[in-house]
Motif scaffolding. Structure first.
Motif, PDB file in Angstrom:
ATOM      1  N   ALA A  90       0.817  -1.216   0.000  1.00  0.00           N
ATOM      2  CA  ALA A  90       0.000   0.000   0.000  1.00  0.00           C
ATOM      3  C   ALA A  90       0.854   1.272   0.000  1.00  0.00           C
ATOM      4  CB  ALA A  90      -0.951  -0.012   1.194  1.00  0.00           C
ATOM      5  N   VAL A  95      -4.719   2.961  -5.482  1.00  0.00           N
ATOM      6  CA  VAL A  95      -5.750   2.588  -6.444  1.00  0.00           C
ATOM      7  C   VAL A  95      -6.977   3.486  -6.299  1.00  0.00           C
ATOM      8  CG1 VAL A  95      -7.198   0.705  -7.289  1.00  0.00           C
ATOM      9  CG2 VAL A  95      -4.979   0.196  -6.247  1.00  0.00           C
ATOM     10  N   GLU A 109     -11.093  16.670   4.516  1.00  0.00           N
ATOM     11  CA  GLU A 109      -9.716  16.565   4.997  1.00  0.00           C
ATOM     12  C   GLU A 109      -9.429  15.169   5.566  1.00  0.00           C
ATOM     13  OE1 GLU A 109      -9.023  19.255   8.149  1.00  0.00           O
ATOM     14  OE2 GLU A 109      -6.861  19.371   7.819  1.00  0.00           O
ATOM     15  N   GLN A 110     -10.400  14.635   6.313  1.00  0.00           N
ATOM     16  CA  GLN A 110     -10.216  13.305   6.901  1.00  0.00           C
ATOM     17  C   GLN A 110     -10.149  12.225   5.820  1.00  0.00           C
ATOM     18  OE1 GLN A 110     -13.591  13.475   9.626  1.00  0.00           O
ATOM     19  NE2 GLN A 110     -12.224  13.195  11.369  1.00  0.00           N
ATOM     20  N   VAL A 111     -11.025  12.345   4.817  1.00  0.00           N
ATOM     21  CA  VAL A 111     -11.032  11.341   3.748  1.00  0.00           C
ATOM     22  C   VAL A 111      -9.690  11.369   3.010  1.00  0.00           C
ATOM     23  CG1 VAL A 111     -12.119  10.603   1.599  1.00  0.00           C
ATOM     24  CG2 VAL A 111     -13.520  11.444   3.466  1.00  0.00           C
ATOM     25  N   LEU A 114      -6.998   9.680   4.862  1.00  0.00           N
ATOM     26  CA  LEU A 114      -7.013   8.220   4.897  1.00  0.00           C
ATOM     27  C   LEU A 114      -5.951   7.636   3.959  1.00  0.00           C
ATOM     28  CD1 LEU A 114     -10.820   7.314   4.991  1.00  0.00           C
ATOM     29  CD2 LEU A 114      -9.135   6.983   6.782  1.00  0.00           C
ATOM     30  N   GLY A 115      -5.603   8.409   2.938  1.00  0.00           N
ATOM     31  CA  GLY A 115      -4.549   7.962   2.031  1.00  0.00           C
ATOM     32  C   GLY A 115      -3.209   7.763   2.731  1.00  0.00           C
ATOM     33  N   ARG A 116      -3.041   8.357   3.900  1.00  0.00           N
ATOM     34  CA  ARG A 116      -1.772   8.207   4.632  1.00  0.00           C
ATOM     35  C   ARG A 116      -1.795   6.994   5.552  1.00  0.00           C
ATOM     36  NH1 ARG A 116       2.151  10.084   2.186  1.00  0.00           N
ATOM     37  NH2 ARG A 116       3.377  10.060   4.097  1.00  0.00           N
ATOM     38  N   THR A 117      -2.896   6.236   5.568  1.00  0.00           N
ATOM     39  CA  THR A 117      -3.032   5.087   6.474  1.00  0.00           C
ATOM     40  C   THR A 117      -1.821   4.144   6.465  1.00  0.00           C
ATOM     41  OG1 THR A 117      -5.419   5.189   6.190  1.00  0.00           O
ATOM     42  CG2 THR A 117      -4.551   3.181   7.151  1.00  0.00           C
ATOM     43  N   PRO A 118      -1.306   3.751   5.290  1.00  0.00           N
ATOM     44  CA  PRO A 118      -0.200   2.782   5.322  1.00  0.00           C
ATOM     45  C   PRO A 118       1.138   3.372   5.775  1.00  0.00           C
ATOM     46  CG  PRO A 118      -0.794   3.318   3.063  1.00  0.00           C
ATOM     47  CD  PRO A 118      -1.800   3.975   3.920  1.00  0.00           C
ATOM     48  N   HIS A 119       1.223   4.689   5.831  1.00  0.00           N
ATOM     49  CA  HIS A 119       2.510   5.308   6.169  1.00  0.00           C
ATOM     50  C   HIS A 119       2.595   5.611   7.656  1.00  0.00           C
ATOM     51  CE1 HIS A 119       3.444   5.836   1.934  1.00  0.00           C
ATOM     52  NE2 HIS A 119       2.194   6.233   1.773  1.00  0.00           N
ATOM     53  N   GLN A 159     -11.624  11.749  -3.547  1.00  0.00           N
ATOM     54  CA  GLN A 159     -11.069  10.388  -3.631  1.00  0.00           C
ATOM     55  C   GLN A 159      -9.723  10.400  -4.364  1.00  0.00           C
ATOM     56  OE1 GLN A 159     -12.072   7.629  -2.238  1.00  0.00           O
ATOM     57  NE2 GLN A 159     -14.089   8.193  -1.500  1.00  0.00           N
ATOM     58  N   ARG A 162      -7.108  11.530  -2.070  1.00  0.00           N
ATOM     59  CA  ARG A 162      -6.738  10.459  -1.147  1.00  0.00           C
ATOM     60  C   ARG A 162      -5.692   9.546  -1.795  1.00  0.00           C
ATOM     61  NH1 ARG A 162      -8.307   5.242  -0.769  1.00  0.00           N
ATOM     62  NH2 ARG A 162     -10.041   5.344  -2.229  1.00  0.00           N
ATOM     63  N   GLN A 166      -1.365   8.933  -1.002  1.00  0.00           N
ATOM     64  CA  GLN A 166      -0.767   7.640  -0.688  1.00  0.00           C
ATOM     65  C   GLN A 166       0.615   7.494  -1.319  1.00  0.00           C
ATOM     66  OE1 GLN A 166      -3.698   4.625  -1.427  1.00  0.00           O
ATOM     67  NE2 GLN A 166      -2.342   2.977  -0.769  1.00  0.00           N
TER      68      GLN A 166
ATOM     69  N   SER B   5     -13.694  18.349  13.310  1.00  0.00           N
ATOM     70  CA  SER B   5     -12.897  17.157  13.587  1.00  0.00           C
ATOM     71  C   SER B   5     -11.518  17.497  14.161  1.00  0.00           C
ATOM     72  CB  SER B   5     -12.732  16.348  12.321  1.00  0.00           C
ATOM     73  OG  SER B   5     -12.151  17.147  11.322  1.00  0.00           O
ATOM     74  N   LYS B 223      -8.026   2.814  13.131  1.00  0.00           N
ATOM     75  CA  LYS B 223      -7.551   3.254  11.819  1.00  0.00           C
ATOM     76  C   LYS B 223      -8.103   2.353  10.720  1.00  0.00           C
ATOM     77  CE  LYS B 223      -3.157   5.197  10.582  1.00  0.00           C
ATOM     78  NZ  LYS B 223      -1.701   5.020  10.567  1.00  0.00           N
ATOM     79  N   ASP B 226     -11.753   3.069  10.076  1.00  0.00           N
ATOM     80  CA  ASP B 226     -11.921   4.260   9.233  1.00  0.00           C
ATOM     81  C   ASP B 226     -11.737   3.897   7.762  1.00  0.00           C
ATOM     82  OD1 ASP B 226     -12.398   5.913  11.367  1.00  0.00           O
ATOM     83  OD2 ASP B 226     -10.325   6.581  11.562  1.00  0.00           O
ATOM     84  N   ALA B 227     -10.639   3.181   7.475  1.00  0.00           N
ATOM     85  CA  ALA B 227     -10.346   2.808   6.086  1.00  0.00           C
ATOM     86  C   ALA B 227     -11.413   1.862   5.557  1.00  0.00           C
ATOM     87  CB  ALA B 227      -8.968   2.148   5.997  1.00  0.00           C
ATOM     88  N   LEU B 230     -14.480   3.021   3.553  1.00  0.00           N
ATOM     89  CA  LEU B 230     -14.365   3.366   2.133  1.00  0.00           C
ATOM     90  C   LEU B 230     -14.792   2.205   1.248  1.00  0.00           C
ATOM     91  CD1 LEU B 230     -10.852   5.028   2.127  1.00  0.00           C
ATOM     92  CD2 LEU B 230     -12.987   6.185   1.577  1.00  0.00           C
ATOM     93  N   ARG B 236      -8.182  -2.657   1.656  1.00  0.00           N
ATOM     94  CA  ARG B 236      -7.050  -3.539   1.336  1.00  0.00           C
ATOM     95  C   ARG B 236      -5.963  -2.741   0.625  1.00  0.00           C
ATOM     96  NH1 ARG B 236     -10.086  -7.475  -0.977  1.00  0.00           N
ATOM     97  NH2 ARG B 236     -10.831  -8.311   0.994  1.00  0.00           N
ATOM     98  N   HIS B 237      -6.365  -1.850  -0.270  1.00  0.00           N
ATOM     99  CA  HIS B 237      -5.373  -1.038  -0.982  1.00  0.00           C
ATOM    100  C   HIS B 237      -4.695  -0.033  -0.060  1.00  0.00           C
ATOM    101  CE1 HIS B 237      -7.806  -2.030  -4.799  1.00  0.00           C
ATOM    102  NE2 HIS B 237      -6.851  -2.906  -4.589  1.00  0.00           N
ATOM    103  N   LEU B 238      -5.299   0.189   1.096  1.00  0.00           N
ATOM    104  CA  LEU B 238      -4.643   1.057   2.081  1.00  0.00           C
ATOM    105  C   LEU B 238      -3.830   0.225   3.065  1.00  0.00           C
ATOM    106  CD1 LEU B 238      -7.461   3.670   2.708  1.00  0.00           C
ATOM    107  CD2 LEU B 238      -5.245   4.095   1.668  1.00  0.00           C
ATOM    108  N   GLY B 239      -3.687  -1.063   2.760  1.00  0.00           N
ATOM    109  CA  GLY B 239      -2.795  -1.906   3.553  1.00  0.00           C
ATOM    110  C   GLY B 239      -3.458  -2.589   4.741  1.00  0.00           C
ATOM    111  N   ILE B 240      -4.797  -2.621   4.768  1.00  0.00           N
ATOM    112  CA  ILE B 240      -5.502  -3.233   5.894  1.00  0.00           C
ATOM    113  C   ILE B 240      -5.805  -4.701   5.580  1.00  0.00           C
ATOM    114  CG2 ILE B 240      -7.534  -3.085   7.382  1.00  0.00           C
ATOM    115  CD1 ILE B 240      -5.849  -0.561   7.475  1.00  0.00           C
TER     116      ILE B 240
END
Lengths: 272, 344
Positions: A90, A95, A109-111, A114-119, A159, A162, A166, B5, B223, B226-227, B230, B236-240
């Protein structure tokens, strides 16, 4: 613009491809949906996948994203798609799906964040990247708005932002690959142009981009290479101007299509 | 939304502390009110160990275990509600959707009707509660198995399988009721209304231990949740690891709601309304929503329990009737106004 970027690619011809696809085939319920597909995308290249409805464009993108298993090889950064650990993958691969259903009142902003989730880069860095990307895609003014209340085009831009987040920084991961399924869906002309510019920009910074597009003019103007699909087979693959010729397009879409010279650029435009 | 938020993130410590203070206040109210009212000074004396024997008995034998049980059950229900709404990607989902309440109800009916000779306890827990817990778990396991195929677990199939299992266990309960005698019927219907009147320290400790496990476990999935909203492939593409997360969440909900239903019967709407209302206040980010839901659920059930004990004192209403009575209109108003909160 196109030819300039091709030249810069030519300077480094031995670059290892970010995405390499070899003899990819895919069947579902005994129907063969994709047959013997081979191509590769180096860093910095924008590849457009074009073809009529039902040609298998989105299916191909799903396989590249690792959503469906297939025959043949899909290598990302030289490693088989299935061998990547999810979280690690990821960081390299982002994608954009064709549809997104998000029914919860997250802010824009939150959505995007979410693109930073894997980092694991920390809130400060993540926030800075989110702000940069929102500027780039002209959604900074939407920052605090609730996602479910946005218009279709605003949701799409959120989207996309987002997905950009990533793979935004080379420092986080390299190689980087973006798979975009019809990124211009629901966008007005101005935002289409802006998005394509943003995609070109991020590609210049070393991201390999594969996008499914319906608008042939967008492919003509912004893609380095084009892969034309018909009934699951590759009918043409190569540099944009070589692939998107009148005869290929007429064959591909079974329609009377003419190409005319763009008045300002060394590219062509499609008319019916 | 009342708080932006980023405002929630900024003032999180104050927000959490404030919520905990409210919770403590409600706990005191819960101890103070009842058939016999105790003043704050009496509670203060009790805290110093100087109260009268009567006050001591009222507090230690009746109100304290009941307060603890209400607090834990309320927190469990709301926490599980938040998770269920995330799992189904629907802000109006409820834990009963995956069959746990109906399964527990059937389990309780089986014990009451078929095993009516058994009045023994298991480690201080009545056998009806054990039956309810097992019934709830079996129902969720069946629903999960139906919905899980080679491509992972389908949340949509789970929802439909949950409806099917709810009907199936409902008919099982009805058959049992058909053959039950009057005393059994009374016990079944009382059990179903839900109540905290059987509270004791064993019950409270069981609920508390499950609550503590969930309070440690679930925020770690914030986390991922949250993902997850979507969409599954997006997550899964966000690594979950989507299937692992789903498994953790489903087991948590089954155990959490299973224990709650087993110890206090079915208490409606806490799991639905609390996360929903808090989402309007602090937004849907699970990092904040999960802990606040637990506190909110505890507060709601503590207050409902106080009402249920005082409204028709010296007898009391089953608290499940009260939450349903208050929750249903609230839920309908949420449905009608959901667009204003940015929900479709």
């Amino acid at each position: 613009m196109n030819s300039i970027r091709l030249q810069s690619n030519d300077k480094m011809p031995e670059r290892k491809p970010v995405l390499h696809v070899q003899a990819l085939s895919f069947s579902k319920n005994k129907a063969q949906l994709l047959r013997d597909i081979t191509f590769s995308v180096p860093a910095g290249e924008v590849l457009a996948i074009v073809g009529p409805n039902g040609a298998g464009k989105s299916t191909l993108l799903k396989i590249l994203a690792g959503d469906e298993p297939c025959h043949g090889d899909v290598l990302i950064g030289g490693q088989h798609q299935g061998q990547w650990a999810l979280k690690k993958r990821a960081r390299h691969l982002a994608v954009l799906p064709q549809f997104s259903l998000l029914n919860f009142p997250y802010t824009v902003e939150q959505v995007v964040g979410l693109g930073r989730t894997p980092h694991a880069t920390g809130a400060a860095v993540d926030n800075e990247i989110v702000q940069q990307v929102m500027q780039e895609l002209d959604i900074a003014y939407l920052q605090g708005r609730l996602y479910p209340a946005l218009s279709g085009g605003e949701k799409q831009r959120t989207q996309i932002a987002r997905v950009f987040c990533q793979v935004w920084r080379e420092a986080d991961a390299n190689p980087r690959l973006m798979l975009l399924d019809e990124p211009t869906t629901a966008l007005d002309l101005g935002h289409q142009q802006q998005l394509m510019r943003a995609i070109t920009q991020i590609a210049k910074r070393g991201v390999a981009v594969v996008m499914v597009v319906h608008d042939i003019n967008l492919a003509l103007a912004h893609a380095d290479k084009v892969l034309a699909l018909q009934c699951g087979e590759m009918v043409a693959y190569g540099n944009t101007n070589e692939v998107l010729t009148e005869s290929v397009l007429q064959h591909l879409f079974s329609a009377q299509i003419k190409l005319i010279q763009h008045p300002d650029k060394p590219t062509f435009m499609v008319t019916l | 939304m009342i708080f932006h938020s980023s405002g929630v993130a900024l003032h999180w410590r104050w927000l959490l502390s404030g919520a905990l203070v409210v919770l403590c206040l409600c706990a005191v109210i819960s101890i103070s009110f009842g058939a016999v009212s105790l003043s704050l000074s009496e509670i203060g004396l009790w805290l110093q160990g100087k109260s009268s024997l009567q006050t001591q008995i009222i507090i230690e034998d009746i109100r304290l275990p009941r307060m603890l049980l209400a607090l834990c059950i309320g927190a469990l229900l709301a926490l599980c509600g938040t998770v269920t709404q995330g799992l189904f990607r629907n802000p109006l989902a409820d834990p009963s959707l995956i069959g746990v309440s109906a399964g527990a109800s059937a389990g309780a009916s089986i014990v009451i009707v078929l095993l009516s000779q058994l009045h023994w306890n298991m480690l201080g827990v009545p056998v009806v509660s054990v039956g309810a817990f097992i019934g709830g778990l079996i129902a969720v396991m069946v629903v999960y198995r139906i919905a899980t195929g080679v491509n992972g677990t389908s949340v949509a199939t789970m929802l439909l399988a949950g409806i099917a299992i709810t009907f199936l266990t409902g008919s099982l309960s009805s058959i049992l009721e058909f053959y039950a005698d009057d005393e059994m019927l009374r016990r079944i219907s009382l059990w179903r209304m839900g109540g905290l009147d059987a509270a004791n320290y064993t019950h409270a400790m069981i609920a508390a231990s499950v609550l503590i496990v969930l309070l440690v476990l679930l925020p770690q999935t914030a986390k991922a949740l949250d993902a997850f909203l979507l969409g599954e492939s997006e997550a899964r593409h966000l690594g979950i690891d989507v299937d692992k997360i789903k498994y953790i969440l489903i087991v948590s909900v089954a155990v959490g709601v299973g224990v709650a239903v087993a110890l206090a019967g079915s208490i409606a709407f806490v799991g639905l309304v609390v996360p929903h209302m808090l989402r309007m206040l602090v937004g849907p980010a699970h990092r904040f929503l999960l802990p606040l839901s637990a506190i909110g659920g505890a507060v709601l059930l503590l207050l409902s329990d106080v009402l249920s004990r005082t409204l028709v004192a010296p007898t009391e209403l089953p608290v499940g009737i009260l939450t349903a009575f208050l929750g249903a209109p609230l839920f309908i108003s949420l449905l009608r106004h959901r667009h204003e909160y940015g929900m479709r």
